[in-house]
Design an enzyme around this catalytic site. Sequence first.
Site, short mmCIF file in Angstrom:
data_model
loop_
_atom_site.label_atom_id
_atom_site.label_comp_id
_atom_site.label_asym_id
_atom_site.label_seq_id
_atom_site.Cartn_x
_atom_site.Cartn_y
_atom_site.Cartn_z
N TYR A 142 0.75 -1.28 -0.12
CA TYR A 142 0.05 -0.04 0.08
C TYR A 142 0.77 1.19 0.15
O TYR A 142 0.38 2.19 -0.39
CB TYR A 142 -0.83 0.03 1.16
N LYS A 193 3.77 -15.38 3.45
CA LYS A 193 3.81 -16.10 1.93
C LYS A 193 5.40 -16.20 1.98
O LYS A 193 5.95 -15.80 1.09
CB LYS A 193 3.10 -15.16 0.81
N ASP A 225 -2.38 -18.28 1.49
CA ASP A 225 -3.40 -19.17 0.55
C ASP A 225 -4.36 -20.23 1.37
O ASP A 225 -5.44 -20.36 1.54
CB ASP A 225 -2.61 -19.83 -0.50
N ASP A 249 -5.89 -6.92 4.39
CA ASP A 249 -7.37 -6.17 3.47
C ASP A 249 -8.12 -7.52 3.11
O ASP A 249 -9.47 -7.54 3.33
CB ASP A 249 -6.53 -5.58 2.37
N ASP A 253 -11.86 -9.00 4.86
CA ASP A 253 -13.20 -9.18 4.21
C ASP A 253 -13.79 -10.82 4.36
O ASP A 253 -15.03 -10.76 4.61
CB ASP A 253 -12.92 -8.82 2.98
C1 IPM Z 1 -10.17 -1.37 3.82
C2 IPM Z 1 -10.54 -0.75 2.49
C3 IPM Z 1 -9.51 0.08 1.99
C4 IPM Z 1 -8.24 -0.70 2.15
C5 IPM Z 1 -9.54 0.83 0.75
C6 IPM Z 1 -11.04 1.35 0.61
C7 IPM Z 1 -8.57 1.68 0.26
O1 IPM Z 1 -10.83 -1.99 1.59
O2 IPM Z 1 -10.20 -0.55 4.70
O3 IPM Z 1 -10.11 -2.48 4.18
O4 IPM Z 1 -7.82 -1.44 1.06
O5 IPM Z 1 -7.18 -0.89 3.25
MG MG Z 2 -10.60 -3.84 2.61
#
Ligand code: IPM
Ligand code: MG
Length: 359
Positions: A142, A193, A225, A249, A253
């Site tokens: 990032y 990884k 993975d 990230d 999710d």
């Molecule tokens: C998160 C989001 C952000 C990230 C995006 C919106 C830049 O997905 O906070 O997880 O990738 O960190």
């Molecule tokens: Mg995210």
Amino acid sequence: MDFKIALIRGDGIGPEVVGEAVKVMEKIGTRYAHRFVFTDTLAGGCAIDAAGVPLPKETVEVCKASDSILLGAVGGWKWDVLPGHLRPERALLGLRGELGLYANIRPAILYPSLKAACPLRPDIVEGGIDICVVRELTGGMYFGDRGRRENAQGYGEEAYDTEAYSFLEVDRICRTAFDIAMKRGKKLCSVDKANVLESSRLWREVVLRVAMEYPEVELSHMYVDNAAMQLVRNPKQFDVIVTTNMFGDILSDEASMITGSIGMLPSASLGASHCGMYEPIHGSAPDIAGKDKANPIATILSVAMMFRYSFGLDAEAAAIEKAVTMVLETGYRTGDIMSAGMMPVGTKEMGRLIADVVQ
Ligand code: IPM
Ligand code: MG
């Protein structure tokens, strides 16, 4: 006591969910005699519209002068056409970087009353899920060197992003993760990884070194993975997961979805000082913006995290969490967590119900 809180309502459903969180904070203020002083400030798409940039200098200043920051969500279709450095998401990355918020804490808890919303087989989640993802937030791909250049083999233009981690960056995020593990189930899984990436091999070395200071924590390592697979195969094996910015990230999710809805999960971004940034992990959901449909619970639970991590207000945090549990147990549901026989409510009504229980 007085607390200065910067409010970044942002775009899409951001203003709606932050509005409900403010309602809840006001009730906490009355009940426990605290004064919360809110300062509204712009970031994301609304800042692009008003000031031409996703993160105006003034916003950073307001945040730095606050005791904590509550953020709704940023982004939307309208700004998707802009070049990378002008996209609303830059505001988030800018705030994380400028404020040195290197540790992102994302708890994924499956509420017993929301079992029906979980997409995994009931026997897989029997007994509940309670995972805490600790994601490194100011390093890795990032923030690494990126750009465009001419490909050396003559394939024309190419683009690159660099994954780099220093000893210090890994050391401090590991300490955060071990400290959290000590307060929970004392199990830590470091995800990397290391079979491919040199940065992951350094990551592993540092984790092992820090681990010597935490003999009580049971440490394991997993390739990313495999971790992605294990999260849906047997999520109950996890307590705390520590990982890089990029892997965190993705895995956060995934972890959020196994708890039923991304609309339920809060997060904290912390640095060396007490001032943290708190936000729901979901995005701005432009498709349902302004329709009173969004689930405000993730933002309300983010306030509970703020009270606990930045202000040391444990009782107040617990009061919010208890109120959320009670309202869910009574059967109220926003659309994202709806199941048969439950009572449908909108954003505002959900916020009001929780605020009333808090009071
Ligand atoms: C998160 C989001 C952000 C990230 C995006 C919106 C830049 O997905 O906070 O997880 O990738 O960190
Ligand atoms: Mg995210």
